[in-house]
Design a protein around this motif. Structure first.
Motif, PDB file in Angstrom:
ATOM      1  N   ARG A   1      10.105   3.072  10.810  1.00 55.10           N
ATOM      2  CA  ARG A   1      10.498   3.357  12.045  1.00 55.10           C
ATOM      3  C   ARG A   1      10.418   4.769  12.310  1.00 55.10           C
ATOM      4  O   ARG A   1      10.374   5.530  13.623  1.00 55.10           O
ATOM      5  CB  ARG A   1      12.087   2.850  12.270  1.00 55.10           C
ATOM      6  N   LEU A   2      10.693   5.878  11.253  1.00 55.69           N
ATOM      7  CA  LEU A   2      10.761   7.146  11.417  1.00 55.69           C
ATOM      8  C   LEU A   2       9.362   7.850  11.007  1.00 55.69           C
ATOM      9  O   LEU A   2       9.150   9.059  11.200  1.00 55.69           O
ATOM     10  CB  LEU A   2      11.861   7.893  10.539  1.00 55.69           C
ATOM     11  N   GLY A   3       8.319   7.124  10.706  1.00 48.54           N
ATOM     12  CA  GLY A   3       6.995   7.496  10.354  1.00 48.54           C
ATOM     13  C   GLY A   3       6.875   8.031   8.984  1.00 48.54           C
ATOM     14  O   GLY A   3       6.029   8.919   8.761  1.00 48.54           O
ATOM     15  N   GLY A   4       7.292   7.734   8.220  1.00 51.52           N
ATOM     16  CA  GLY A   4       7.365   7.806   6.749  1.00 51.52           C
ATOM     17  C   GLY A   4       7.253   6.678   5.932  1.00 51.52           C
ATOM     18  O   GLY A   4       6.866   5.484   6.360  1.00 51.52           O
ATOM     19  N   ILE A   5       7.222   6.644   4.407  1.00 53.39           N
ATOM     20  CA  ILE A   5       6.973   5.546   3.788  1.00 53.39           C
ATOM     21  C   ILE A   5       8.196   5.580   2.702  1.00 53.39           C
ATOM     22  O   ILE A   5       8.944   6.641   2.490  1.00 53.39           O
ATOM     23  CB  ILE A   5       5.620   5.936   2.756  1.00 53.39           C
TER      24      ILE A   5
ATOM     25  N   GLY B   1      -0.076   6.862   7.846  1.00 55.79           N
ATOM     26  CA  GLY B   1       0.834   7.698   8.770  1.00 55.79           C
ATOM     27  C   GLY B   1       1.743   8.980   8.080  1.00 55.79           C
ATOM     28  O   GLY B   1       2.236  10.061   8.647  1.00 55.79           O
ATOM     29  N   LEU B   2       1.145   9.161   6.681  1.00 52.16           N
ATOM     30  CA  LEU B   2       1.608  10.436   5.948  1.00 52.16           C
ATOM     31  C   LEU B   2       0.807  11.541   5.813  1.00 52.16           C
ATOM     32  O   LEU B   2       0.003  11.585   5.293  1.00 52.16           O
ATOM     33  CB  LEU B   2       1.979   9.925   4.644  1.00 52.16           C
ATOM     34  N   ASP B   3       1.216  12.718   6.589  1.00 55.61           N
ATOM     35  CA  ASP B   3       0.271  13.789   6.676  1.00 55.61           C
ATOM     36  C   ASP B   3       0.770  14.747   5.591  1.00 55.61           C
ATOM     37  O   ASP B   3       1.595  15.542   5.654  1.00 55.61           O
ATOM     38  CB  ASP B   3       0.314  14.329   8.132  1.00 55.61           C
ATOM     39  N   LEU B   4       0.042  14.808   4.475  1.00 58.11           N
ATOM     40  CA  LEU B   4       0.453  15.814   3.409  1.00 58.11           C
ATOM     41  C   LEU B   4       0.344  17.354   3.630  1.00 58.11           C
ATOM     42  O   LEU B   4       0.684  18.094   3.005  1.00 58.11           O
ATOM     43  CB  LEU B   4      -0.244  15.458   1.779  1.00 58.11           C
ATOM     44  N   GLU B   5      -0.191  17.583   4.780  1.00 57.55           N
ATOM     45  CA  GLU B   5      -0.264  18.907   5.202  1.00 57.55           C
ATOM     46  C   GLU B   5       0.694  19.462   6.040  1.00 57.55           C
ATOM     47  O   GLU B   5       1.059  20.476   6.329  1.00 57.55           O
ATOM     48  CB  GLU B   5      -1.496  19.125   6.091  1.00 57.55           C
TER      49      GLU B   5
ATOM     50  N   ALA C   1      -2.883   8.564   2.103  1.00 53.81           N
ATOM     51  CA  ALA C   1      -1.594   8.552   2.699  1.00 53.81           C
ATOM     52  C   ALA C   1      -1.675   8.885   4.311  1.00 53.81           C
ATOM     53  O   ALA C   1      -0.809   8.366   5.021  1.00 53.81           O
ATOM     54  CB  ALA C   1      -1.058  10.105   2.153  1.00 53.81           C
ATOM     55  N   ALA C   2      -2.760   9.410   4.772  1.00 57.96           N
ATOM     56  CA  ALA C   2      -2.913   9.343   6.202  1.00 57.96           C
ATOM     57  C   ALA C   2      -3.242   8.143   6.515  1.00 57.96           C
ATOM     58  O   ALA C   2      -2.772   7.902   8.159  1.00 57.96           O
ATOM     59  CB  ALA C   2      -4.502  10.332   6.593  1.00 57.96           C
ATOM     60  N   LEU C   3      -3.620   7.095   6.192  1.00 62.87           N
ATOM     61  CA  LEU C   3      -3.736   5.691   6.744  1.00 62.87           C
ATOM     62  C   LEU C   3      -2.401   5.035   7.100  1.00 62.87           C
ATOM     63  O   LEU C   3      -2.450   4.160   7.875  1.00 62.87           O
ATOM     64  CB  LEU C   3      -4.514   4.764   5.610  1.00 62.87           C
TER      65      LEU C   3
ATOM     66  N   MET D   1       0.957  -1.152   0.183  1.00 62.46           N
ATOM     67  CA  MET D   1       0.088   0.006  -0.008  1.00 62.46           C
ATOM     68  C   MET D   1       0.752   1.156   0.183  1.00 62.46           C
ATOM     69  O   MET D   1       0.512   2.174  -0.634  1.00 62.46           O
ATOM     70  CB  MET D   1      -0.884  -0.082   1.147  1.00 62.46           C
ATOM     71  N   ARG D   2       1.894   1.312   0.655  1.00 58.98           N
ATOM     72  CA  ARG D   2       2.745   2.351   0.778  1.00 58.98           C
ATOM     73  C   ARG D   2       3.494   2.694  -0.463  1.00 58.98           C
ATOM     74  O   ARG D   2       3.565   3.679  -1.005  1.00 58.98           O
ATOM     75  CB  ARG D   2       3.875   2.137   1.794  1.00 58.98           C
ATOM     76  N   GLY D   3       3.853   1.594  -1.108  1.00 60.10           N
ATOM     77  CA  GLY D   3       4.340   1.614  -2.622  1.00 60.10           C
ATOM     78  C   GLY D   3       3.448   2.338  -3.701  1.00 60.10           C
ATOM     79  O   GLY D   3       3.793   3.257  -4.246  1.00 60.10           O
ATOM     80  N   GLU D   4       2.097   1.902  -3.574  1.00 57.72           N
ATOM     81  CA  GLU D   4       1.181   2.237  -4.238  1.00 57.72           C
ATOM     82  C   GLU D   4       0.770   3.962  -4.105  1.00 57.72           C
ATOM     83  O   GLU D   4       0.672   4.775  -5.122  1.00 57.72           O
ATOM     84  CB  GLU D   4      -0.217   1.709  -4.256  1.00 57.72           C
ATOM     85  N   ILE D   5       0.729   4.333  -2.987  1.00 58.14           N
ATOM     86  CA  ILE D   5       0.624   5.665  -2.551  1.00 58.14           C
ATOM     87  C   ILE D   5       1.878   6.529  -3.014  1.00 58.14           C
ATOM     88  O   ILE D   5       1.390   7.409  -3.727  1.00 58.14           O
ATOM     89  CB  ILE D   5       0.398   5.623  -0.886  1.00 58.14           C
ATOM     90  N   LEU D   6       3.129   6.100  -2.766  1.00 60.86           N
ATOM     91  CA  LEU D   6       3.962   6.810  -3.000  1.00 60.86           C
ATOM     92  C   LEU D   6       4.108   7.012  -4.612  1.00 60.86           C
ATOM     93  O   LEU D   6       4.275   7.939  -5.502  1.00 60.86           O
ATOM     94  CB  LEU D   6       5.466   6.018  -2.621  1.00 60.86           C
ATOM     95  N   GLU D   7       3.656   5.908  -5.543  1.00 57.99           N
ATOM     96  CA  GLU D   7       3.551   5.965  -6.864  1.00 57.99           C
ATOM     97  C   GLU D   7       2.713   6.785  -7.381  1.00 57.99           C
ATOM     98  O   GLU D   7       2.728   7.796  -8.302  1.00 57.99           O
ATOM     99  CB  GLU D   7       3.231   4.630  -7.407  1.00 57.99           C
ATOM    100  N   ASP D   8       1.336   6.822  -6.658  1.00 57.56           N
ATOM    101  CA  ASP D   8       0.408   7.914  -7.056  1.00 57.56           C
ATOM    102  C   ASP D   8       0.794   9.581  -6.615  1.00 57.56           C
ATOM    103  O   ASP D   8       0.427  10.232  -7.366  1.00 57.56           O
ATOM    104  CB  ASP D   8      -1.049   7.568  -6.260  1.00 57.56           C
ATOM    105  N   LEU D   9       1.409   9.569  -5.513  1.00 66.75           N
ATOM    106  CA  LEU D   9       1.673  10.778  -5.148  1.00 66.75           C
ATOM    107  C   LEU D   9       2.585  11.320  -6.051  1.00 66.75           C
ATOM    108  O   LEU D   9       2.693  12.764  -6.484  1.00 66.75           O
ATOM    109  CB  LEU D   9       2.416  10.676  -3.951  1.00 66.75           C
TER     110      LEU D   9
END
Length: 224
Positions: A61-65, A28-32, A24-26, A1-9
């Motif tokens: 570990r650092l809250g990213g993707i 932990g990635l807050d785009l704001e 992205a919020a799901l 899911m993280r990879g798909e979100i990154l590709e769409d982003l």
């Protein structure tokens, strides 16, 4: 899911902006919020998959993707004060993990999906500059590259012009107003490693004339 979100982003941030923000919020990635984007590369496809795997654990570990995009591994992390330090730490971790130099470029991203897209572009360019400078296996951001990082920004040409004015502006102005040749003299002097005889020959001037020009350059820019 993280990879798909990154590709769409990175590939289609406008297609469904609100849906992208929610997905992205799901994870932990807050785009704001502000982020740092890192791009890593270190070899063939086999190594890339392992790099992405290691980078994914680091990002989690650092809250990213993290994921693969455009032939490289891309990591998006919450913003840090030192993007270059984050790149260096990731390069060290990945290099140790695969036993092969992994180079990492980084760039700060303001809030919003498009800011992440722009930061990804600049981070990838930063990585390319590191490789071109024979600094494979290192991590850095644009600010760490000195003059080599200046053209990477969106306002690169204007920023480069300002850099020239800050550093050798007095010589440029002196040449423009007095018709002198101090800029070319300075370039020729450094091109010949400070050798006065060779510099004078290249400029077709007497060494005494060159001494006078060097004294004038030092007076305008300072002895160093």
């Amino acid at each position: 899911m993280r990879g798909e979100i990154l590709e769409d982003l990175l590939g289609a941030p406008h297609r469904d902006a609100e849906g992208l923000r929610r997905r992205a919020a799901l994870v932990g990635l807050d785009l704001e919020r502000d982020h740092v984007v890192l791009v890593a590369r270190g070899g063939d496809n086999g190594r890339r998959h392992r790099i992405t795997e290691l980078a994914g654990g680091h990002a989690t570990r650092l809250g990213g993707i993290a994921g693969e995009y455009g032939g490289s591994t891309v990591v998006v992390l919450p913003a840090v004060e030192d993007p270059g330090g984050a790149a260096s730490a990731l390069a060290e971790l990945l290099t140790a993990g695969i036993g092969h130099p992994v180079t990492v470029g980084a760039e700060h991203a303001a809030s919003g999906a498009m800011a992440v897209v722009e930061a990804h572009r600049d981070a990838a360019r930063c990585l390319d500059v590191l490789v071109a400078l024979d600094r494979a296996g290192e991590g850095a951001c644009r600010d760490d590259l000195g003059i080599y990082g200046i053209p990477l920004g969106s306002a690169g040409r204007d920023e480069l012009d300002r850099f020239v004015r800050r550093t050798i502006g007095p010589l440029v102005e002196h040449d423009e107003t007095r018709g002198s040749d101090l800029v070319r003299t300075a370039f020729t002097y450094f091109a010949h490693d400070g050798n006065l005889s060779r510099t004078a020959s290249a400029l077709y001037v007497h060494v005494t004339t060159l001494y006078q020009r060097i004294d004038r350059i030092s007076a305008l820019l300072g002895p160093q």
